[in-house]
Design a protein around this motif. Structure first.
Motif, PDB file in Angstrom:
ATOM      1  N   UNK A   8       0.839  -1.197   0.000  1.00 20.40           N
ATOM      2  CA  UNK A   8       0.000   0.000   0.000  1.00 20.40           C
ATOM      3  C   UNK A   8       0.872   1.244   0.000  1.00 20.40           C
ATOM      4  N   UNK A   9       1.882   1.219   0.888  1.00 20.78           N
ATOM      5  CA  UNK A   9       2.772   2.377   0.999  1.00 20.78           C
ATOM      6  C   UNK A   9       3.451   2.642  -0.338  1.00 20.78           C
ATOM      7  N   UNK A  10       3.963   1.575  -0.944  1.00 19.11           N
ATOM      8  CA  UNK A  10       4.662   1.718  -2.218  1.00 19.11           C
ATOM      9  C   UNK A  10       3.717   2.261  -3.290  1.00 19.11           C
ATOM     10  N   UNK A  11       2.478   1.723  -3.335  1.00 18.35           N
ATOM     11  CA  UNK A  11       1.575   2.179  -4.399  1.00 18.35           C
ATOM     12  C   UNK A  11       1.164   3.633  -4.180  1.00 18.35           C
ATOM     13  N   UNK A  12       0.994   4.044  -2.921  1.00 19.11           N
ATOM     14  CA  UNK A  12       0.667   5.450  -2.673  1.00 19.11           C
ATOM     15  C   UNK A  12       1.812   6.347  -3.151  1.00 19.11           C
ATOM     16  N   UNK A  13       3.043   5.973  -2.778  1.00 18.21           N
ATOM     17  CA  UNK A  13       4.191   6.796  -3.139  1.00 18.21           C
ATOM     18  C   UNK A  13       4.344   6.827  -4.660  1.00 18.21           C
ATOM     19  N   UNK A  14       4.166   5.677  -5.280  1.00 17.39           N
ATOM     20  CA  UNK A  14       4.268   5.616  -6.743  1.00 17.39           C
ATOM     21  C   UNK A  14       3.244   6.559  -7.373  1.00 17.39           C
ATOM     22  N   UNK A  15       2.017   6.526  -6.835  1.00 17.45           N
ATOM     23  CA  UNK A  15       0.960   7.391  -7.374  1.00 17.45           C
ATOM     24  C   UNK A  15       1.365   8.847  -7.253  1.00 17.45           C
ATOM     25  N   UNK A  16       1.897   9.223  -6.103  1.00 17.71           N
ATOM     26  CA  UNK A  16       2.276  10.623  -5.895  1.00 17.71           C
ATOM     27  C   UNK A  16       3.402  11.015  -6.851  1.00 17.71           C
ATOM     28  N   UNK A  17       4.425  10.166  -6.974  1.00 20.94           N
ATOM     29  CA  UNK A  17       5.570  10.500  -7.840  1.00 20.94           C
ATOM     30  C   UNK A  17       5.122  10.603  -9.295  1.00 20.94           C
ATOM     31  N   UNK A  18       4.286   9.641  -9.730  1.00 23.00           N
ATOM     32  CA  UNK A  18       3.813   9.681 -11.121  1.00 23.00           C
ATOM     33  C   UNK A  18       2.988  10.939 -11.345  1.00 23.00           C
ATOM     34  N   UNK A 194       8.069  19.427  -4.938  1.00 21.39           N
ATOM     35  CA  UNK A 194       7.767  18.005  -5.108  1.00 21.39           C
ATOM     36  C   UNK A 194       8.270  17.203  -3.941  1.00 21.39           C
ATOM     37  N   UNK A 195       9.496  17.537  -3.460  1.00 22.93           N
ATOM     38  CA  UNK A 195      10.055  16.784  -2.338  1.00 22.93           C
ATOM     39  C   UNK A 195       9.219  16.975  -1.077  1.00 22.93           C
ATOM     40  N   UNK A 196       8.770  18.236  -0.892  1.00 15.23           N
ATOM     41  CA  UNK A 196       7.901  18.492   0.266  1.00 15.23           C
ATOM     42  C   UNK A 196       6.628  17.656   0.122  1.00 15.23           C
ATOM     43  N   UNK A 197       6.057  17.695  -1.131  1.00 12.30           N
ATOM     44  CA  UNK A 197       4.828  16.924  -1.400  1.00 12.30           C
ATOM     45  C   UNK A 197       5.033  15.453  -1.121  1.00 12.30           C
ATOM     46  N   UNK A 198       6.157  14.900  -1.624  1.00  9.28           N
ATOM     47  CA  UNK A 198       6.424  13.469  -1.441  1.00  9.28           C
ATOM     48  C   UNK A 198       6.556  13.148   0.048  1.00  9.28           C
TER      49      UNK A 198
END
Ligand code: ADP
Length: 496
Positions: A8-18, A194-198
């Protein structure tokens, strides 16, 4: 990565980065396709034009007279050194008289000539034209061509019939140039944002992932505990609907497992108790025979025989029940005449009923339809019901076997009623359970004592026929057991 939480964590982060990358790409494209601001270019042209005008003025000062050819030569030099395009056009109509690039022939109209009043500062004009050959838009600054020295005031001014245009092509930004500009102006702050957002989204994602994964972890732990034999596991029924449903189902499951274990324990206890009693009796009487301690060995043998028969009945019942419950007992279906069935069963008990002074009646509808079923097993059900009725009915009472057709549900109802002592309401719902007996001690004929399995077996048999069985009773007045059977196998979808 196999843990739900990490996924879940990975997919959330992936979604945000994409998402951030898509936003960045979209910004880049928008930036790339936005019109180039012409203001700076006009300003640059204006500066060059003012420089050129000064040069011309200087030349005019130095020489006695600056003829147009000389002036043009000066301008040409300026154009060449500054890589500009120089045009001389007639004021009205706008025709080309001279083009330093020699692309537009003389006396041709200036193609797509447009004035940009916003950047024009009289006497200078700012505007654009399109070169038909290279399809480029050229921005220009033009001013009246007055190569002569200023005229004395008293002379009428010379018509300003020519314009000099200094032109540069409107830049076509390449992606790499855009990227460069973009990089300097936007990429750095964007990466920072972006880094703050991530970072913020990673924190949020971790919280969300935990809230989703936690109930599952709890359930897994509780399930493991149940597997280890700790059946007292209850999950809190809270949180989102799906989690609540899961918790409810889990709790329901553990309760069912607990109940089933209890039944299992009761079953073993009941079986061992009910077998031990006749075994003790058999042991006692056989010992007495062996020791020649009894005055009447025949009587002892009769007791042993009766007890052995009782045990045999019970073991047979248990086997039947086990086979019925596991679906191993195959029914032999055939057309069964319910009237014949009732009469056969009644016939079996006629003598016994008479000996007990109980009236055995039969009451059957005229045109009962045939039913499809296992005749022997259905007879077993009715035998058990009549046997029970006779056991619990005092002398002088009546036991009635009846058969009716219930058109409404297309079913045949076979009922056994008695005028016996009845069954208390609280026991009525439990008498179909294995080993359940309302009052073990008070069964009238101790030789015909059951083990509390008869009704459980009856219920299984009726269910296998797609039918249902229920009991109605009023204490002191009597009981009525009703077996409802579908008249054809196709409609046999009911059951208890
Ligand atoms: P049992 O072997 O004890 O007869 P059953 O399963 O046939 O076992 O019946 C369960 C209990 O239901 C009996 O022990 C009895 O208490 C009660 N019962 C069954 N039929 C009747 C009836 N016609 N009148 C009163 N009680 C009955």
């Amino acid at each position: 990565m196999n843990r739900l939480y990490s996924r879940l964590l990975f997919s959330y982060i992936l979604t945000v980065v994409v998402t951030l990358m898509v936003i960045g790409g979209a910004l880049l494209l928008l930036w790339h396709s936005r019109p180039v601001p012409a203001g700076n270019l006009y300003q640059r042209l204006g500066d060059i034009a003012r420089g050129a005008a000064l040069r011309l003025a200087e030349e005019a000062e130095n020489s006695e007279r600056l003829d147009p050819a000389q002036a043009l030569a000066v301008l040409r030099r300026i154009a060449e050194t500054s890589e500009l395009r120089l045009l001389v056009i007639s004021e009205d109509p706008k025709h080309v008289l001279f083009d330093s690039r020699e692309k537009i022939p003389r006396d041709q109209p200036v193609p797509d000539y447009q004035i940009n009043p916003q950047h024009s500062q009289p006497p200078m004009v700012a505007g654009s034209f399109t070169d038909p050959e290279d399809k480029l838009t050229w921005l220009f600054i033009g001013w009246p061509f007055e190569p002569d020295r200023p005229r004395p005031d008293f002379l009428p001014p010379r018509p300003k019939d020519r314009l000099i245009l200094l032109a540069i092509p409107m830049p076509q930004p390449s992606l790499s140039v855009t990227l460069q500009n973009f990089g300097e102006e936007i990429v750095v702050p964007m990466i920072q944002a972006g880094m703050v957002g991530v970072f913020v989204s990673v924190v949020l994602a971790a919280l969300i992932a935990r809230s989703v994964a936690k109930p599952l972890q709890q359930t897994a732990q509780a399930a493991q505990a149940v597997a280890d034999g700790h059946l007292d596991q209850q999950l809190p029924e809270e949180g989102p609907t799906e989690v609540q449903t899961l918790a409810r189902s889990f709790n329901h499951m553990t309760n069912a497992v607990k109940a089933s274990q209890q039944t299992q324990r009761d079953f073993v206890a009941n079986v061992s108790h009910d077998l031990r009693t006749p075994l003790t009796v058999i042991q006692g009487f056989s010992q007495a025979i062996l020791d020649s301690a009894t005055e009447s060995p025949e009587r002892a043998a009769t007791v042993i025989h009766d007890e052995a028969a009782r045990m045999s009945r019970m073991v047979q019942d248990l086997l039947d029940l086990a086979r019925l419950e596991s679906g191993q007992l195959q029914m032999t279906y055939a057309q069964v005449n319910p009237e014949l069935l009732l009469q056969t069963v009644a016939g079996r008990f006629a003598l016994y009923a008479e000996s007990q002074n109980i009236m055995l009646k039969i009451d059957i509808d005229d045109d009962l339809p045939v039913i499809t079923g296992d005749g022997d097993r259905l007879a077993q059900v009715l035998t058990n019901l009549v046997d029970n009725a006779l056991k619990h009915t005092p002398a002088g009472g009546t036991v009635t076997l009846s058969g009716t057709y219930v058109e409404q549900n297309g079913a045949v109802e076979l009922a056994v009623s008695d005028t016996g002592k009845g069954i208390p309401q609280e026991d009525l719902s439990r008498i179909f359970e294995r080993f359940y007996q309302v009052d073990k001690a008070r069964t009238r004929d101790k030789h015909r004592k059951g083990a509390g399995l008869g009704l459980a077996i009856s219920k299984e048999i009726v269910s296998a026929h797609g039918g249902s069985i229920h009991a109605e009773s009023v204490v002191g007045l009597g009981s009525r057991f009703v077996v409802r059977l579908p008249t054809s196998r196709e409609t046999a979808s009911g059951g208890q």
